[in-house]
Design a protein around this motif. Structure first.
Motif, mmCIF file in Angstrom:
data_model
loop_
_atom_site.group_PDB
_atom_site.id
_atom_site.type_symbol
_atom_site.label_atom_id
_atom_site.label_comp_id
_atom_site.label_asym_id
_atom_site.label_seq_id
_atom_site.Cartn_x
_atom_site.Cartn_y
_atom_site.Cartn_z
ATOM 1 N N LEU A 1 28.022 38.660 42.597
ATOM 2 C CA LEU A 1 28.558 39.386 41.447
ATOM 3 C C LEU A 1 28.121 40.847 41.436
ATOM 4 C CD1 LEU A 1 30.136 38.804 38.679
ATOM 5 C CD2 LEU A 1 27.869 38.890 37.665
ATOM 6 N N LEU A 2 26.821 41.078 41.505
ATOM 7 C CA LEU A 2 26.321 42.435 41.291
ATOM 8 C C LEU A 2 26.618 43.346 42.474
ATOM 9 C CD1 LEU A 2 22.913 41.693 39.552
ATOM 10 C CD2 LEU A 2 25.103 42.233 38.536
ATOM 11 N N TYR B 1 22.423 48.128 39.026
ATOM 12 C CA TYR B 1 21.524 48.644 37.988
ATOM 13 C C TYR B 1 21.460 47.720 36.771
ATOM 14 C CZ TYR B 1 26.018 50.362 36.210
ATOM 15 O OH TYR B 1 27.307 50.443 35.780
ATOM 16 N N LEU B 2 22.388 46.739 36.691
ATOM 17 C CA LEU B 2 22.347 45.786 35.578
ATOM 18 C C LEU B 2 21.599 44.504 35.949
ATOM 19 C CD1 LEU B 2 25.935 46.148 34.141
ATOM 20 C CD2 LEU B 2 23.791 46.838 33.100
ATOM 21 N N ILE C 1 19.106 42.797 33.193
ATOM 22 C CA ILE C 1 19.757 42.151 32.030
ATOM 23 C C ILE C 1 20.522 40.915 32.469
ATOM 24 C CG2 ILE C 1 21.901 43.508 32.048
ATOM 25 C CD1 ILE C 1 21.663 43.652 29.027
ATOM 26 N N THR C 2 21.143 40.989 33.668
ATOM 27 C CA THR C 2 21.862 39.814 34.165
ATOM 28 C C THR C 2 20.910 38.652 34.413
ATOM 29 O OG1 THR C 2 23.223 41.408 35.322
ATOM 30 C CG2 THR C 2 23.584 39.101 35.841
ATOM 31 N N LEU D 1 19.734 37.077 31.256
ATOM 32 C CA LEU D 1 20.832 36.254 30.720
ATOM 33 C C LEU D 1 20.848 34.889 31.400
ATOM 34 C CD1 LEU D 1 23.182 36.857 28.752
ATOM 35 C CD2 LEU D 1 24.594 37.306 30.737
ATOM 36 N N ILE D 2 20.774 34.918 32.727
ATOM 37 C CA ILE D 2 20.838 33.664 33.485
ATOM 38 C C ILE D 2 19.634 32.785 33.173
ATOM 39 C CG2 ILE D 2 20.687 32.736 35.815
ATOM 40 C CD1 ILE D 2 22.410 35.106 36.691
ATOM 41 N N ALA E 1 19.955 31.190 29.773
ATOM 42 C CA ALA E 1 20.948 30.122 29.775
ATOM 43 C C ALA E 1 20.404 28.875 30.460
ATOM 44 C CB ALA E 1 22.221 30.593 30.473
ATOM 45 N N GLY F 1 17.958 27.100 28.202
ATOM 46 C CA GLY F 1 18.650 26.361 27.148
ATOM 47 C C GLY F 1 19.309 25.103 27.682
ATOM 48 N N PHE F 2 19.942 25.233 28.824
ATOM 49 C CA PHE F 2 20.615 24.088 29.448
ATOM 50 C C PHE F 2 19.600 23.001 29.797
ATOM 51 C CE2 PHE F 2 22.479 21.943 33.134
ATOM 52 C CZ PHE F 2 23.685 21.563 32.586
ATOM 53 N N MET G 1 18.476 21.003 26.828
ATOM 54 C CA MET G 1 19.435 20.005 26.357
ATOM 55 C C MET G 1 19.477 18.797 27.279
ATOM 56 S SD MET G 1 22.671 22.008 24.859
ATOM 57 C CE MET G 1 22.539 23.701 25.258
ATOM 58 N N VAL G 2 19.493 19.059 28.587
ATOM 59 C CA VAL G 2 19.587 17.940 29.531
ATOM 60 C C VAL G 2 18.356 17.057 29.433
ATOM 61 C CG1 VAL G 2 19.693 17.323 31.960
ATOM 62 C CG2 VAL G 2 21.085 19.188 31.090
ATOM 63 N N HIS H 1 16.362 16.723 26.910
ATOM 64 C CA HIS H 1 16.378 16.022 25.621
ATOM 65 C C HIS H 1 17.241 14.771 25.693
ATOM 66 C CE1 HIS H 1 16.561 16.580 20.972
ATOM 67 N NE2 HIS H 1 16.030 15.437 21.325
ATOM 68 N N LYS H 2 18.387 14.881 26.404
ATOM 69 C CA LYS H 2 19.298 13.753 26.472
ATOM 70 C C LYS H 2 18.808 12.685 27.453
ATOM 71 C CE LYS H 2 23.320 11.614 26.065
ATOM 72 N NZ LYS H 2 23.840 11.095 24.809
#
Lengths: 193, 186
Positions: free
Chosen positions: A63-64, A71-72, A75-76, A79-80, A83, A86-87, A90-91, A93-94
């Motif tokens: 991508l980059l 230069y991003l 932040i990328t 973000l990853i 995410a 968080g994922f 959830m996994v 927990h289940k």
């Protein structure tokens, strides 16, 4: 093959992220007062760090770099990582409520672990490639877990020891961490020549 | 510039979609019937049913290990609601568990007699009593559930169960005792 083994040994012992590169010091001091919590934290970090290291490398290559927006990178990657954390939460927990209970608050805390971002950024600057990044992340997290568990065990002993009044609590922990760091620098001798 | 905004925006949106899907796909469901039973129970946490609180009692009912007539604070209304919810016949309250008070009561500590022993604080299941050792204790009225667990714990008998005192904002006229409409004389 030898190269991959070298990466593992290097990240776990010689270039240990906590004690040699001084990354991820906050969880190192924060969750090392008990052995069980240290193990939980180590386990959760291992999972997230390995996964995020590989994914960040993929995002960088696919991508980059093609779009010319390196230069991003920070932040990328943040973000990853957020995410993935968080994922993962959830996994876990289940699929395994027991593991979720053991890890508890430490899962979301990994987002702010600077070693996770550090590994992702180092992968790029040192050109590890996909497999290399995966191993680099895995080795870094194993090294993190190793020193976290060692340090937690030491702190449990120190709590029972007769420490002079001015050194009690955080001060003796920092001194111990410094001594451990000195000891780990000795692994540099493993590098031949 | 535009590429950067679009690509990062798309990446964020994609990750958001994955997380959104995961939160549906990996949704953790509690046992819904336990929640429903727990919602019917009065939440006094008094333990008169023989379980350490309302939630464990609700779980026991859901497993079929306990009858629905073991809740004195809830009384007949709770039994009827539970029977309705579970499709059972209403049964009279188990008298061994205690009796239902006529009207809701709360604990009141006579502060002149209180010796500050903290025994009632330890007995209170909802932490509605505040105080410290050798200091006067008092009851937080809004928190008290009227479970009747603190009076037996008090060594100087300074706790009474009193009807909830009326305040200006919840006071209402008494319901009329006599017929208001006089039948027209025929």
């Amino acid at each position: 093959m030898a190269e991959f083994a070298l990466i593992l040994v290097s990240t776990i012992l010689v270039n240990n992220f906590v004690l040699v590169k001084f990354l991820g010091l906050c969880p190192f001091m924060g969750v090392s007062s008990k052995l069980e919590t240290a193990m939980g934290m180590g386990l959760a970090t291992t999972f997230v760090l390995t996964l995020s290291s590989a994914t960040s490398e993929l995002a960088n290559v696919w991508l980059l770099e093609p779009l010319g927006i390196e230069y991003l990178r920070t932040i990328t990657f943040i973000l990853i990582i957020a995410a993935i954390v968080g994922f993962t939460e959830m996994v876990v927990h289940k699929t395994s409520p027991l593991l979720y209970k053991v890890l508890g608050i430490y899962l979301p805390l990994i987002t702010t672990n600077c070693a996770v971002l550090g590994v992702a950024l180092l992968n790029v600057s040192e050109n590890h490639g996909f497999l290399g990044s995966l191993l680099y992340g895995f080795g870094a997290s194993i090294g993190f877990t190793l020193v976290l568990v060692l340090f937690a065990a030491m702190r449990e002993r120190i709590n029972a020891a007769d420490v002079p009044e001015p050194f009690r609590g955080g001060s003796i922990a920092l001194i111990t961490a410094g001594l451990m760091s000195l000891a780990f620098m000795g692994f540099t001798g493993l590098i031949p020549g | 510039m535009l590429t950067a905004i679009i690509s990062i925006g798309l990446l964020a949106a994609a990750l958001g979609l994955v997380l959104g899907y995961a939160s549906i796909r990996f949704k953790v469901e509690g046992d819904p019937i336990v929640d429903q039973i727990d919602a019917v129970l009065p939440q006094t946490q008094c333990g008169q049913c023989g379980f350490p609180g309302c939630r464990p009692y609700a779980e026991a009912i859901a497993r079929g290990e306990a009858e629905i007539n073991r809740c004195p604070p809830g009384g007949e209304a709770t039994i009827n609601a539970l029977a309705d919810l579970l499709g059972k016949e209403p049964i009279p309250l188990d008298e061994e568990r205690g009796t239902t008070p006529e009207e809701p009561l709360i604990a009141f500590i006579n502060e002149d007699i209180c010796i500050g022993c903290t025994l009632c604080i330890q007995a209170c299941p909802v932490d509605a009593i505040i105080g410290a050792a050798k200091q006067m204790h008092t009851v937080i009225r809004d928190e008290c559930t009227g479970c009747d667990l603190c009076p037996p714990a008090c060594p100087v008998d300074c706790i009474d169960m009193i009807p909830i005192p009326k305040k200006l904002d919840d006071w209402v006229w008494d319901t009329p005792k006599e017929k208001l409409i006089v039948e027209p004389a025929s």
